[in-house]
Design a protein around this motif. Structure first.
Motif, PDB file in Angstrom:
ATOM      1  N   GLY A   7     -51.512 -18.094   2.708  1.00 18.93           N
ATOM      2  CA  GLY A   7     -52.609 -17.216   3.096  1.00 18.93           C
ATOM      3  C   GLY A   7     -52.402 -15.805   2.568  1.00 18.93           C
ATOM      4  O   GLY A   7     -51.641 -15.575   1.630  1.00 18.93           O
ATOM      5  N   ALA A   8     -53.072 -14.837   3.214  1.00 14.16           N
ATOM      6  CA  ALA A   8     -53.129 -13.476   2.678  1.00 14.16           C
ATOM      7  C   ALA A   8     -51.923 -12.621   3.048  1.00 14.16           C
ATOM      8  O   ALA A   8     -51.648 -11.618   2.384  1.00 14.16           O
ATOM      9  CB  ALA A   8     -54.400 -12.804   3.188  1.00 14.16           C
ATOM     10  N   HIS A   9     -51.177 -12.968   4.106  1.00 11.77           N
ATOM     11  CA  HIS A   9     -50.188 -12.034   4.648  1.00 11.77           C
ATOM     12  C   HIS A   9     -48.766 -12.571   4.741  1.00 11.77           C
ATOM     13  O   HIS A   9     -47.855 -11.824   5.090  1.00 11.77           O
ATOM     14  CB  HIS A   9     -50.607 -11.595   6.061  1.00 11.77           C
ATOM     15  CG  HIS A   9     -52.049 -11.258   6.202  1.00 11.77           C
ATOM     16  ND1 HIS A   9     -52.606 -10.158   5.581  1.00 11.77           N
ATOM     17  CD2 HIS A   9     -53.052 -11.865   6.867  1.00 11.77           C
ATOM     18  CE1 HIS A   9     -53.911 -10.115   5.875  1.00 11.77           C
ATOM     19  NE2 HIS A   9     -54.192 -11.144   6.647  1.00 11.77           N
ATOM     20  N   LEU A  10     -48.559 -13.868   4.527  1.00  9.03           N
ATOM     21  CA  LEU A  10     -47.281 -14.494   4.883  1.00  9.03           C
ATOM     22  C   LEU A  10     -46.573 -15.070   3.659  1.00  9.03           C
ATOM     23  O   LEU A  10     -47.165 -15.822   2.890  1.00  9.03           O
ATOM     24  CB  LEU A  10     -47.547 -15.620   5.897  1.00  9.03           C
ATOM     25  CG  LEU A  10     -46.333 -16.332   6.485  1.00  9.03           C
ATOM     26  CD1 LEU A  10     -45.486 -15.379   7.309  1.00  9.03           C
ATOM     27  CD2 LEU A  10     -46.782 -17.511   7.352  1.00  9.03           C
ATOM     28  N   ILE A  11     -45.306 -14.711   3.528  1.00  9.36           N
ATOM     29  CA  ILE A  11     -44.471 -15.271   2.462  1.00  9.36           C
ATOM     30  C   ILE A  11     -43.250 -15.920   3.109  1.00  9.36           C
ATOM     31  O   ILE A  11     -42.555 -15.294   3.915  1.00  9.36           O
ATOM     32  CB  ILE A  11     -44.019 -14.179   1.475  1.00  9.36           C
ATOM     33  CG1 ILE A  11     -45.245 -13.522   0.827  1.00  9.36           C
ATOM     34  CG2 ILE A  11     -43.108 -14.766   0.394  1.00  9.36           C
ATOM     35  CD1 ILE A  11     -44.949 -12.189   0.202  1.00  9.36           C
ATOM     36  N   GLN A  12     -43.011 -17.175   2.784  1.00  7.75           N
ATOM     37  CA  GLN A  12     -41.863 -17.906   3.323  1.00  7.75           C
ATOM     38  C   GLN A  12     -40.727 -17.872   2.307  1.00  7.75           C
ATOM     39  O   GLN A  12     -40.931 -18.133   1.126  1.00  7.75           O
ATOM     40  CB  GLN A  12     -42.283 -19.350   3.608  1.00  7.75           C
ATOM     41  CG  GLN A  12     -41.144 -20.239   4.071  1.00  7.75           C
ATOM     42  CD  GLN A  12     -41.634 -21.597   4.551  1.00  7.75           C
ATOM     43  OE1 GLN A  12     -42.688 -21.720   5.175  1.00  7.75           O
ATOM     44  NE2 GLN A  12     -40.874 -22.637   4.269  1.00  7.75           N
ATOM     45  N   LEU A  13     -39.530 -17.543   2.782  1.00  2.00           N
ATOM     46  CA  LEU A  13     -38.330 -17.587   1.935  1.00  2.00           C
ATOM     47  C   LEU A  13     -37.431 -18.689   2.486  1.00  2.00           C
ATOM     48  O   LEU A  13     -37.139 -18.700   3.686  1.00  2.00           O
ATOM     49  CB  LEU A  13     -37.564 -16.266   1.986  1.00  2.00           C
ATOM     50  CG  LEU A  13     -38.252 -14.997   1.472  1.00  2.00           C
ATOM     51  CD1 LEU A  13     -39.097 -14.368   2.557  1.00  2.00           C
ATOM     52  CD2 LEU A  13     -37.218 -13.999   0.992  1.00  2.00           C
ATOM     53  N   THR A  14     -37.019 -19.599   1.648  1.00  2.00           N
ATOM     54  CA  THR A  14     -36.213 -20.732   2.103  1.00  2.00           C
ATOM     55  C   THR A  14     -34.853 -20.716   1.431  1.00  2.00           C
ATOM     56  O   THR A  14     -34.749 -20.766   0.216  1.00  2.00           O
ATOM     57  CB  THR A  14     -36.912 -22.073   1.791  1.00  2.00           C
ATOM     58  OG1 THR A  14     -38.228 -22.042   2.313  1.00  2.00           O
ATOM     59  CG2 THR A  14     -36.140 -23.240   2.397  1.00  2.00           C
ATOM     60  N   LYS A  15     -33.827 -20.625   2.263  1.00  2.00           N
ATOM     61  CA  LYS A  15     -32.449 -20.695   1.778  1.00  2.00           C
ATOM     62  C   LYS A  15     -31.998 -22.158   1.805  1.00  2.00           C
ATOM     63  O   LYS A  15     -32.330 -22.876   2.752  1.00  2.00           O
ATOM     64  CB  LYS A  15     -31.567 -19.850   2.702  1.00  2.00           C
ATOM     65  CG  LYS A  15     -30.264 -19.449   2.068  1.00  2.00           C
ATOM     66  CD  LYS A  15     -30.156 -17.941   1.986  1.00  2.00           C
ATOM     67  CE  LYS A  15     -28.828 -17.539   1.376  1.00  2.00           C
ATOM     68  NZ  LYS A  15     -28.878 -16.214   0.787  1.00  2.00           N
ATOM     69  N   TYR A  16     -31.256 -22.585   0.814  1.00  2.00           N
ATOM     70  CA  TYR A  16     -30.774 -23.969   0.694  1.00  2.00           C
ATOM     71  C   TYR A  16     -31.885 -24.996   0.948  1.00  2.00           C
ATOM     72  O   TYR A  16     -31.783 -25.823   1.865  1.00  2.00           O
ATOM     73  CB  TYR A  16     -29.601 -24.222   1.649  1.00  2.00           C
ATOM     74  CG  TYR A  16     -28.522 -23.184   1.587  1.00  2.00           C
ATOM     75  CD1 TYR A  16     -27.929 -22.851   0.364  1.00  2.00           C
ATOM     76  CD2 TYR A  16     -28.106 -22.506   2.731  1.00  2.00           C
ATOM     77  CE1 TYR A  16     -26.949 -21.868   0.291  1.00  2.00           C
ATOM     78  CE2 TYR A  16     -27.129 -21.519   2.660  1.00  2.00           C
ATOM     79  CZ  TYR A  16     -26.561 -21.207   1.440  1.00  2.00           C
ATOM     80  OH  TYR A  16     -25.597 -20.238   1.379  1.00  2.00           O
ATOM     81  N   PRO A  17     -32.977 -24.953   0.144  1.00  2.00           N
ATOM     82  CA  PRO A  17     -34.139 -25.809   0.423  1.00  2.00           C
ATOM     83  C   PRO A  17     -33.820 -27.300   0.432  1.00  2.00           C
ATOM     84  O   PRO A  17     -34.479 -28.055   1.140  1.00  2.00           O
ATOM     85  CB  PRO A  17     -35.123 -25.467  -0.691  1.00  2.00           C
ATOM     86  CG  PRO A  17     -34.361 -24.694  -1.696  1.00  2.00           C
ATOM     87  CD  PRO A  17     -33.206 -24.063  -0.989  1.00  2.00           C
ATOM     88  N   LEU A  18     -32.824 -27.729  -0.317  1.00  2.00           N
ATOM     89  CA  LEU A  18     -32.539 -29.164  -0.364  1.00  2.00           C
ATOM     90  C   LEU A  18     -31.492 -29.570   0.667  1.00  2.00           C
ATOM     91  O   LEU A  18     -31.673 -30.541   1.396  1.00  2.00           O
ATOM     92  CB  LEU A  18     -32.080 -29.561  -1.776  1.00  2.00           C
ATOM     93  CG  LEU A  18     -33.145 -29.341  -2.859  1.00  2.00           C
ATOM     94  CD1 LEU A  18     -32.609 -29.696  -4.233  1.00  2.00           C
ATOM     95  CD2 LEU A  18     -34.409 -30.149  -2.558  1.00  2.00           C
ATOM     96  N   ALA A  19     -30.399 -28.836   0.736  1.00  6.46           N
ATOM     97  CA  ALA A  19     -29.276 -29.262   1.575  1.00  6.46           C
ATOM     98  C   ALA A  19     -29.507 -28.965   3.060  1.00  6.46           C
ATOM     99  O   ALA A  19     -29.399 -29.854   3.909  1.00  6.46           O
ATOM    100  CB  ALA A  19     -28.003 -28.567   1.102  1.00  6.46           C
TER     101      ALA A  19
END
Ligand SMILES: [Zn+2]
Length: 235
Positions: A7-19
């Protein structure tokens, strides 16, 4: 670190996306950015890089709960952004400080999960209905006694921390998904978590973002499924 915009306001940051996926979030506001949660160890490099890219100031850090995989990065973030205001639900503040005593007014189950020793104190203690920028604080106890969720009042996107997980299938906190059992294993009280899940569903979120797993848009039916599953599992 993997990033995704919702959407317009939210950014997700994912650490270790696989493990071992751990999410934190940047919420864009007119006066700058709010970081929700911070993953396990300092994500400051990634956050600094993204903040620079967005050309905005980091103003606030808002924490869903006191577990180490959500608060562990705060120390590094505070060093990089010294003026930042750090907030957490008032009931999780003593837990963050190391006191895991269950109150006499609470269900007498053990506070579980992974905790880290922190060298900082929250600047602000959150109560239900408080606002952190555009985020409304919603009580969502169960995973921990003072777990809170954040509803962006501009577009009703919901950051639910560990009240739900979506990794290995959507589930209410405490409903064990064998391929990613950690949030369930770290849950304080399942019945309280279920009641909170029902309440979060009731606010009609347009998007469900969680601590572990991908975000879901139009999450109503998925949340209903998870609630039904938890009702059966918890008895
Ligand atoms: Zn947790």
């Amino acid at each position: 670190m993997k990033t995704a915009r919702h959407g317009a306001h939210l950014i997700q940051l994912t650490k270790y996306p696989l493990a071992f996926p751990m999410n934190c979030f940047l919420v864009e506001e007119d006066d700058g950015l709010t970081l929700v949660d911070s993953t396990m160890s300092s994500p400051a490099e990634d956050v600094v890089a993204l903040v620079k890219q967005l050309g905005k100031e980091l103003r606030r850090v808002a924490l869903t709960h006191a577990h180490g995989d959500h608060v562990g990065g705060v120390s590094g973030v505070r060093q990089r952004f010294p003026g930042v205001e750090v907030s957490i639900g008032e009931r999780d503040a003593p837990i963050l400080a190391g006191d895991k005593t269950v109150l006499t007014t609470e269900p007498q189950t053990k506070i579980k999960g992974y905790f880290v020793k922190v060298d900082w104190k929250p600047d602000r203690l959150l109560k239900p209905g408080d606002r952190v920028g555009s985020l409304e604080v919603l009580p969502s106890a169960g995973h921990t006694p003072g777990h809170v969720s954040f509803l962006d009042v501009r577009d009703r996107s919901l950051i639910a921390g560990d009240a739900f997980q979506t990794r290995a299938g959507i589930a209410v906190s405490g409903d064990l998904r064998p391929l990613f059992p950690f949030p369930a294993m770290a849950t304080w009280n399942k019945q309280t978590a279920l009641a909170s899940a029902v309440a979060l569903r009731g606010v009609g979120p347009s998007l469900l973002a969680v601590g572990h797993g991908d975000a879901l848009s139009d999450p109503a039916s998925a949340m209903d499924r998870a609630i039904e599953r938890a009702r059966r599992a918890f008895g």
